[in-house]
Each structure stands twice: as C-alpha cells, then as structure tokens.
Design an enzyme around this catalytic site. Sequence first.
Site, short mmCIF file in Angstrom:
data_model
loop_
_atom_site.label_atom_id
_atom_site.label_comp_id
_atom_site.label_asym_id
_atom_site.label_seq_id
_atom_site.Cartn_x
_atom_site.Cartn_y
_atom_site.Cartn_z
CB VAL A 145 -6.64 -22.36 3.66
CG1 VAL A 145 -6.89 -23.20 2.87
CG2 VAL A 145 -7.06 -22.53 4.97
CB CYS A 146 -4.35 -19.29 -0.03
SG CYS A 146 -6.20 -18.92 -0.11
CB ALA A 147 0.07 -20.11 2.67
CB THR B 260 -0.17 -23.00 -2.85
OG1 THR B 260 -1.33 -21.72 -3.08
CG2 THR B 260 1.29 -22.33 -4.26
CB SER C 296 -5.71 -13.66 -1.08
OG SER C 296 -4.33 -12.77 -0.80
#
Length: 165
Positions: A59-61, A64, A54
């Site tokens: 971590v996903c941010a 990205t 998500s």
Amino acid sequence: MSTVTLDGNPIELSGKFPQIGDTVPPFTLTNSGLEDVKLDNWAGKRKILNIIPSIDTGVCAASTRKFNEKAGALDNTVVLVVSADLPFAAARFCGAEGLENVITLSSFRNYSFQQDYGVSIQTGPLAGLCARAVVVLDEDNKVIHSQLVNEIKDEPDYDAALKVL
C-alpha cells in the site's frame, strides 16, 4: 491521542494530527543523500505530505507511485513521502521504480516529526513507525487537506487530496 486500526485491531497514536486551517510545526527530516532538510526547504511551494509506515509494503508503494503520477506535474507543488524507513530503502525503491516526482524523507534521526504530526504509532506490531496519513499544505504551510487513514492497510483518498490543489 488518536486511534487507527491494523486489520481491524486498534493501534494507538500519539501527538496531535494537523487539521484543516492549522499551520504545521517546522520539521527536520533526512533525505536520500543523508542530509537533514527542513520544511523551509520548500518555502513558497504547496506540499503534499504522503506519510507512510514503510515503503516496503504494497500500500505504501502504491501511494508513492500514485502521488508520483498524479501530483508530480502540478505547478508549484512538491510531494514529500515521509516514513521511518532508512533513506537507503526509499532511494532504492524510487530508483527501481523510476519515480522522479517525489522526494523521500526519513524520520529515523528526527522522531519528533511523528509526535508533532500525530502519526507516531505507539502500540501493536508497527510501533515506532508512522501511521498512514496525507497532509496537504499551501505555500504558507497552512493545512488545506488532512486525512489520517483509519485502517493502516487502506490507501488514502487521492482525489480529495489533489482536489484542494
């Protein structure tokens, strides 16, 4: 079936994760304009699939942002950020962050992507989302790098993914 961990606890995945040398199956995902797009939309380009649980997690941010920064200027290369997030959330994040070198795609209407790419989380609190992974494809959709991140809270190996390009 594969297993990764979340805080050290096993999480089961279903499907077959692509390995180096494989040609990946086609997919249909939804872009930020709510349009269905296919892998063929980027025919002839190298593709980095940054697969995340998500966009609304740290971590996903971070992944990205990193791929936006490090891979966005590579010749003939597109960065596709794939999650089960609604397209609105991904578009909001990229807009707020000023990220223009990544394309966000959602599996919310096309769950087959998760199964076809072996990232479908089956157990634990993140069931229904994608596991963290990076798959790099050449112009002919052949896998030239693949990493299924063992611990969901860890970042992928950016250098290894970018080195093959």
